[in-house]
Design a protein around this motif. Structure first.
Motif, mmCIF file in Angstrom:
data_model
loop_
_atom_site.group_PDB
_atom_site.id
_atom_site.type_symbol
_atom_site.label_atom_id
_atom_site.label_comp_id
_atom_site.label_asym_id
_atom_site.label_seq_id
_atom_site.Cartn_x
_atom_site.Cartn_y
_atom_site.Cartn_z
ATOM 1 N N UNK A 1 0.851 -1.179 0.000
ATOM 2 C CA UNK A 1 0.000 0.000 0.000
ATOM 3 C C UNK A 1 0.897 1.243 0.000
ATOM 4 N N UNK A 2 0.684 2.084 -0.977
ATOM 5 C CA UNK A 2 1.503 3.288 -1.109
ATOM 6 C C UNK A 2 0.700 4.494 -0.633
ATOM 7 N N UNK A 3 1.306 5.327 0.201
ATOM 8 C CA UNK A 3 0.649 6.532 0.705
ATOM 9 C C UNK A 3 1.218 7.742 -0.017
ATOM 10 N N UNK A 4 0.326 8.679 -0.265
ATOM 11 C CA UNK A 4 0.755 9.863 -0.991
ATOM 12 C C UNK A 4 0.251 11.089 -0.227
ATOM 13 N N UNK A 5 1.092 12.073 -0.144
ATOM 14 C CA UNK A 5 0.738 13.307 0.543
ATOM 15 C C UNK A 5 0.734 14.430 -0.486
ATOM 16 N N UNK A 6 -0.352 15.175 -0.545
ATOM 17 C CA UNK A 6 -0.413 16.304 -1.473
ATOM 18 C C UNK A 6 -1.004 17.512 -0.757
ATOM 19 N N UNK A 7 -0.651 18.655 -1.263
ATOM 20 C CA UNK A 7 -1.122 19.900 -0.679
ATOM 21 C C UNK A 7 -1.596 20.795 -1.815
ATOM 22 N N UNK A 8 -2.740 21.422 -1.614
ATOM 23 C CA UNK A 8 -3.285 22.308 -2.634
ATOM 24 C C UNK A 8 -3.551 23.667 -1.986
ATOM 25 N N UNK A 9 -3.144 24.678 -2.685
ATOM 26 C CA UNK A 9 -3.354 26.039 -2.209
ATOM 27 C C UNK A 9 -4.360 26.719 -3.129
ATOM 28 N N UNK A 10 -5.316 27.418 -2.516
ATOM 29 C CA UNK A 10 -6.321 28.101 -3.317
ATOM 30 C C UNK A 10 -6.506 29.503 -2.758
ATOM 31 N N UNK A 11 -6.527 30.455 -3.670
ATOM 32 C CA UNK A 11 -6.719 31.849 -3.292
ATOM 33 C C UNK A 11 -7.985 32.344 -3.975
ATOM 34 N N UNK A 12 -8.872 32.893 -3.184
ATOM 35 C CA UNK A 12 -10.125 33.412 -3.729
ATOM 36 C C UNK A 12 -10.207 34.889 -3.369
ATOM 37 N N UNK A 13 -10.385 35.706 -4.397
ATOM 38 C CA UNK A 13 -10.487 37.143 -4.196
ATOM 39 C C UNK A 13 -11.931 37.561 -4.419
ATOM 40 N N UNK A 14 -12.452 38.314 -3.483
ATOM 41 C CA UNK A 14 -13.802 38.839 -3.649
ATOM 42 C C UNK A 14 -13.727 40.357 -3.632
ATOM 43 N N UNK A 15 -14.532 40.959 -4.456
ATOM 44 C CA UNK A 15 -14.561 42.409 -4.542
ATOM 45 C C UNK A 15 -15.743 42.939 -3.740
#
Length: 70
Positions: A1-15
């Protein structure tokens, strides 16, 4: 069993409403901006617009100075 670590960055701009309005106003021509200000002065009794005629510009368009009093 292989484990994988990932990270996602999200930027949301509201006016904000004010910023959206400011961006919209910056796109107006001088004549359109003058019309918009006059309409706002009619709708809002706290805005007083005082027009002062100046000499015509080189392009033969008359410019107007608007003084807004809040």
């Amino acid at each position: 069993m292989e484990m994988q670590l990932s990270q996602r960055s999200m930027l949301k701009t509201t006016l904000s409403k004010e910023l959206t309005q400011a961006i919209s106003l910056l796109q107006y021509s001088s004549i359109d901006l003058l019309s918009y200000i006059e309409e706002q002065a009619i709708q809002n009794p706290l805005i007083k617009v005082e027009k002062k005629e100046e000499s015509c510009l080189k392009e033969r368009l008359c410019s107007k100075k608007l003084l807004l009093f809040l």
